[in-house]
Design an enzyme around this catalytic site. Structure first.
Site, short mmCIF file in Angstrom:
data_model
loop_
_atom_site.label_atom_id
_atom_site.label_comp_id
_atom_site.label_asym_id
_atom_site.label_seq_id
_atom_site.Cartn_x
_atom_site.Cartn_y
_atom_site.Cartn_z
N GLU A 49 33.55 42.90 47.50
CA GLU A 49 34.78 42.87 48.30
C GLU A 49 35.50 41.56 48.05
O GLU A 49 34.88 40.49 48.05
CB GLU A 49 34.46 42.99 49.79
CG GLU A 49 34.04 44.37 50.25
CD GLU A 49 33.84 44.42 51.75
OE1 GLU A 49 34.22 43.46 52.46
OE2 GLU A 49 33.29 45.42 52.22
N ASP A 60 38.43 39.13 62.23
CA ASP A 60 37.46 38.23 61.62
C ASP A 60 37.11 37.06 62.53
O ASP A 60 37.96 36.54 63.27
CB ASP A 60 37.98 37.70 60.29
CG ASP A 60 38.09 38.80 59.25
OD1 ASP A 60 37.08 39.50 59.05
OD2 ASP A 60 39.16 38.97 58.65
#
Length: 272
Positions: A49, A60
């Site tokens: 990723e 996040d």
């Protein structure tokens, strides 16, 4: 068959799950992130990723937020990210690459242009964290012709009805967010993961990978046994951050430290 499908098919034949590490584009600079990207397959990455730096990564935790800000400070753009992918593809035509990030930069770049440029560079799939399937039509018009898989997120709180909607728009693999909350803040127990996976297996034939909260080799091993793969992001970025100098510049240990950690994770996953 796409690179993603081929890789999971090969891993099934080996009888093991995938290790999927994460690298943030241009963190702490373009050259270092490219060096990490290029070295990850040999260190044990099965898929990779690549984070698309964004100033407000709402899903996040602090570790990935800091990595995104370092990438932006180093001049990260989607054009530079595509340069990274093209450079990677000069030596590696097999390892699947997935871009993970938020819709704002993609929308600003332009959906059609983004999909065309991503595909031409060698990207295989997209995870757009804040784009629900009901609103993804304008982007999906271009992902399918470009051969880009749309990888969807499933949470512990996803209802059965919602699961059907999300999976109707999914391809490549399904990303199971193992906790309720932001990345890198806590981890789900092995018991929780074992309890969650049968429902997903019954609902889709796509591979299922587990992310959000996998830090240690033991956790990666367990997740890759329960599901079809384990994503490790914050743990690797935390290691990277510890090696930087006071001005967030790389040091002699930056690349080697991250790759050493990745090898330990890969050893555990392969032992599973």
């Amino acid at each position: 068959m796409s690179r993603i499908a081929r890789r999971f098919q090969a891993l099934r034949a080996e009888g093991r799950g995938a290790l999927i590490p994460y690298v943030e584009a241009c963190d702490p600079d373009f050259e270092t992130s490219l060096a990490l990207l290029k070295a990850m397959p040999e260190a044990g990455a099965d898929l990779i990723e690549i984070g698309m730096p964004f100033s407000d990564p709402s899903a996040d935790g602090p570790v990935i937020q800091a990595a995104a800000l370092r990438g932006l400070a180093a001049g990260a753009t989607l054009a530079k990210l595509f340069d990274m992918v093209r450079a990677f593809r000069t030596d590696d035509q097999e390892t699947p690459l997935i871009l993970m990030g938020y819709l704002n930069p993609v929308e600003s770049y332009g959906y059609e242009r983004f999909c065309a440029d991503a595909s031409a560079a060698g990207v295989d799939g997209l995870i757009i964290v804040d784009m629900p399937p009901e609103e993804s039509g304008p982007l999906e018009r271009f992902t399918k012709p470009a051969g880009l898989d749309m990888i969807r997120l499933i949470a512990p709180t996803t209802t059965d009805e919602r699961l059907k909607t999300v999976l109707n728009h999914a391809s490549g693999f399904v990303y199971y967010v193992s906790i309720t909350g932001i990345t890198g803040t806590r981890s789900a127990s092995t018991e929780d993961l074992r309890a969650a996976l049968p429902r997903l297996r019954a609902a889709t034939d796509l591979p299922v990978v587990i992310g959000f909260g996998i830090r240690s080799p033991e956790q990666a091993r367990n997740a890759s046994r329960i599901a079809d793969g384990a994503v490790v992001a914050s743990a690797l970025l935390a290691t990277l951050a510890k090696t930087l100098d006071a001005d967030n510049r790389k040091t002699d240990t930056t690349v080697s430290s991250v790759l050493s950690q990745l090898r330990d994770l890969a050893t555990a996953v392969r032992a599973a």
